[in-house]
Design an enzyme around this catalytic site. Structure first.
Site, PDB file in Angstrom:
ATOM      1  N   HIS A  68       0.874  -1.168   0.000  1.00 52.93           N
ATOM      2  CA  HIS A  68       0.000   0.000   0.000  1.00 52.93           C
ATOM      3  C   HIS A  68       0.916   1.224   0.000  1.00 52.93           C
ATOM      4  CE1 HIS A  68      -2.867   2.920   1.743  1.00 52.93           C
ATOM      5  NE2 HIS A  68      -3.831   2.090   1.403  1.00 52.93           N
TER       6      HIS A  68
ATOM      7  N   ASP B 121       2.877  -4.963   7.805  1.00 52.17           N
ATOM      8  CA  ASP B 121       1.627  -4.211   7.730  1.00 52.17           C
ATOM      9  C   ASP B 121       0.491  -5.236   7.743  1.00 52.17           C
ATOM     10  OD1 ASP B 121      -0.635  -2.843   7.058  1.00 52.17           O
ATOM     11  OD2 ASP B 121       0.116  -2.077   5.143  1.00 52.17           O
TER      12      ASP B 121
ATOM     13  N   GLN C  34      -4.756  -5.831   6.735  1.00 50.67           N
ATOM     14  CA  GLN C  34      -5.737  -6.717   6.103  1.00 50.67           C
ATOM     15  C   GLN C  34      -5.675  -8.130   6.686  1.00 50.67           C
ATOM     16  OE1 GLN C  34      -7.949  -5.595   3.954  1.00 50.67           O
ATOM     17  NE2 GLN C  34      -7.068  -3.663   3.265  1.00 50.67           N
TER      18      GLN C  34
ATOM     19  N   LYS D 173     -11.013  -1.231   9.896  1.00 52.62           N
ATOM     20  CA  LYS D 173     -11.182  -2.406   9.030  1.00 52.62           C
ATOM     21  C   LYS D 173     -11.569  -3.640   9.849  1.00 52.62           C
ATOM     22  CE  LYS D 173      -7.641  -0.873   5.716  1.00 52.62           C
ATOM     23  NZ  LYS D 173      -8.404  -0.164   4.701  1.00 52.62           N
TER      24      LYS D 173
ATOM     25  N   CYS E 137      -4.623   2.521  -3.851  1.00 53.86           N
ATOM     26  CA  CYS E 137      -3.426   3.009  -3.155  1.00 53.86           C
ATOM     27  C   CYS E 137      -2.276   2.018  -3.267  1.00 53.86           C
ATOM     28  CB  CYS E 137      -3.719   3.327  -1.689  1.00 53.86           C
ATOM     29  SG  CYS E 137      -4.928   4.634  -1.490  1.00 53.86           S
TER      30      CYS E 137
END
Lengths: 423, 146
Positions: free
Chosen positions: A138, A215, A218, A241, A381
């Site tokens: 991202h 990261d 997700q 999220k 993104c």
């Protein structure tokens, strides 16, 4: 439906943890609404998830009865708000199996979490040092490192991607080397859906004495994450999220690393003592939480963690795996549709990006929207990932615990309509 | 939602059969514009003779709205004086900024009146304006040079 009999003593199909999706859906007021007179089909949870009534109420109750600033007031409300804020931190810490709640830093979002590490660790880089990211990041895990490398003269390097949308680890030993100071990678890609296998990379990072950041924006919402099990140094993720509110994210880091790092943002709450001639800093987490933090948002995030735990992350992960398998099959029946990222429901999350013939994703998204189907279109993104596959934009459908196979059917019907309109 | 308000036949027709597409020589200025939110791009060239727009050529990638809008721009503006072209340009920008409340003048805007419905979709206004903003930029560059 199952034709194969599994021998006794082996795990049976029925052993899979389940939950009642319709009951879960009833907790989300928004899922009951319509758009343009059509039933809402929300397939954009990788962008932001919807919120259950329990989260909305927890935040409303906090504001209604317990609102005060934290960590500075001697009065009753201040104590209640502080306890609520600390309690949320403890819940998040337990959720990711953090050894200590002090390792959980509340930020504005995952982007801020990544920027803290990029600026604090990255600020100490020198020319000749190297930072490694990947082509599927991202923008929030690219731009902060580009900025810091420009500032320090360090070199930014990256993993390429295979045709199937997985990390190309073929040059791992050369890419991650003695000059590497930090490797910062996405764990689950927000565009390709790929879940990166990190074991080999982690081993190499340890071998060369670098740091590893993942990261997990997700990942955490969909299957949880165990920071000890993964043997990482930092992870970033975001509240909105994972059924929580916007305005709160999380940086988790090893306590000894956090306490040795220079602060990023300066201000109130992050100090030990301040004199006009100089300041000493608090330990983590306060060290990285300058200013009044997102208090009600933390309460909301804590409620979201409770909600996810009440369903069970294993059950959620399994539900999404089944949805993904169903969607990959269903989408393969749409002529002209091309999936970018893994085409099997293994080593991937419940996010599927695709093109539909020559029809631009904006047009696909607009037709789907007219049918109530909410997807994301564009570069997500993650422009370098788009460039890698030679596409300017993709249409992305992403699922969560409240998604149903009927909603995937609605998506497929909408895609057929888009084809009729633009062919 | 009335999809056909947005995707009028005129728009779909220009999208499927774009007019004036492709980059041509000679040109007085070339610009490259991107829409950062969606990644759409256009490269646009303009050729002026005296005060007349004698060619606008373009190449790019984008949705039906952005592609059709470039095609309509070509049909509508090539052959006009710069002043006339800019007057049409202003009318189109006004229409796009009107949130669907402006009744377009067909005498001024021709096929571009089909974009009236786009103005109701804030997310798509920038698509329709991409090539138009590129043209304005290109003309300004020619005028700076002269």
């Amino acid at each position: 439906m199952t034709a194969v009999t599994i021998p006794e003593g082996m795990p049976q199909y029925g052993d899979v943890p389940r939950f009642d999706v319709e009951r879960v859906r009833a907790d989300f007021p928004i899922l009951g609404r319509e758009v343009y007179g059509e039933k809402l089909v929300y397939l954009d949870s990788a962008n932001t998830s919807q919120k259950p009534q329990q989260v909305i109420e927890a935040m409303a109750l906090h504001y209604a009865y317990h609102n005060a600033n934290v960590a500075r007031s001697v009065h009753a409300l201040g104590a209640e708000a502080t306890a609520a804020y600390d309690n949320a931190r403890a819940k998040v810490a337990a959720f990711i199996n953090a050894p200590s709640a002090n390792e959980v830093i509340f930020t504005k979002n995952a982007t801020e979490a990544l920027n803290i590490v990029a600026n604090s660790i990255g600020g100490q880089l020198k020319p000749g040092d190297e930072v490694v990211i990947s082509e599927m990041e991202h923008h929030s895990n690219i731009v902060p490192w580009q900025l810091i490398c420009e500032r320090t003269g360090a070199t930014l390097r990256w993993f390429g991607l295979t045709e199937h949308g997985r990390l190309d680890e073929s040059n791992l030993d050369e890419l991650v080397n003695e000059r590497t100071k930090i490797v910062s990678l996405v764990h689950t890609s927000n565009i390709l859906g790929t879940i990166n296998a990190t074991a080999r990379i982690t081993a190499r990072v340890r071998e060369v004495g670098a740091l590893l950041m993942l990261d997990c924006s997700q990942t955490v919402p969909h299957r949880g994450f165990d920071v000890v099990d993964y043997d990482v140094d930092f992870i970033a993720f975001t509240g909105h999220k994972m059924l929580g509110p916007t305005g709160i994210g999380v940086l988790w880091g090893r306590e000894e690393l956090l306490n040795a790092m220079p602060p990023f943002l300066g201000g109130g709450s992050m100090i030990e003592t301040v004199k006009m001639t100089g300041t000493t800093y608090a330990k983590a987490p306060a060290r990285f939480e300058a200013g009044t933090p997102p208090i009600a948002e933390a309460v909301g995030l804590g409620a979201a963690v409770d909600y996810l735990n009440s369903i069970g992350m294993e059950a959620i992960a399994w539900h999404e795996k089944e949805l993904t398998a169903y969607a990959l099959d269903a989408l393969s029946t749409v002529e002209g549709l091309k999936i970018y990222g893994p085409k099997v429901p293994v080593g991937r999350g419940a996010t599927i990006s695709f093109t539909l013939g020559q029809i631009h994703p904006h047009d696909v998204g607009q037709v789907l929207d007219s049918l109530g189907v909410q997807v994301r279109v564009g570069h997500h993104c993650a422009k370098p990932a788009c460039d890698r596959f030679g596409v300017p934009a993709l249409t992305r459908a992403s699922f969560y615990l409240y998604t149903t196979t009927a909603e995937i059917d609605a998506l497929v019907r909408g895609l057929d309509q888009a084809k009729r309109m633009f062919s | 939602m009335q999809l056909d308000q947005l995707y009028q036949d005129i728009i779909l027709d220009h999208y499927k059969h774009p007019q004036g597409r492709g980059l041509r020589d000679p040109f007085a200025a070339e610009v490259h514009h991107v829409n950062p939110t969606c990644g759409d791009e256009v490269t646009l060239r303009v050729q002026l003779e005296g005060d007349r727009v004698v060619d606008v050529s373009y190449e790019g990638q984008g949705c039906s709205i952005s592609q059709a809008s470039a095609s309509v721009l070509y049909e509508l503006l090539v052959g006009r004086s710069v002043a006339e072209a800019m007057a049409v340009h202003a009318a189109f920008v006004e229409l796009m900024g009107g949130k669907g409340q402006i009744t377009p003048d067909e005498d001024v805007l021709g096929d571009a009146i089909a974009f009236a419905g786009v103005a109701k979709y804030p997310a798509r206004v920038k698509c329709a304006l991409l090539s138009w903003m590129a043209l304005k930029d290109a003309v300004a560059r020619v005028e700076e040079k002269s």
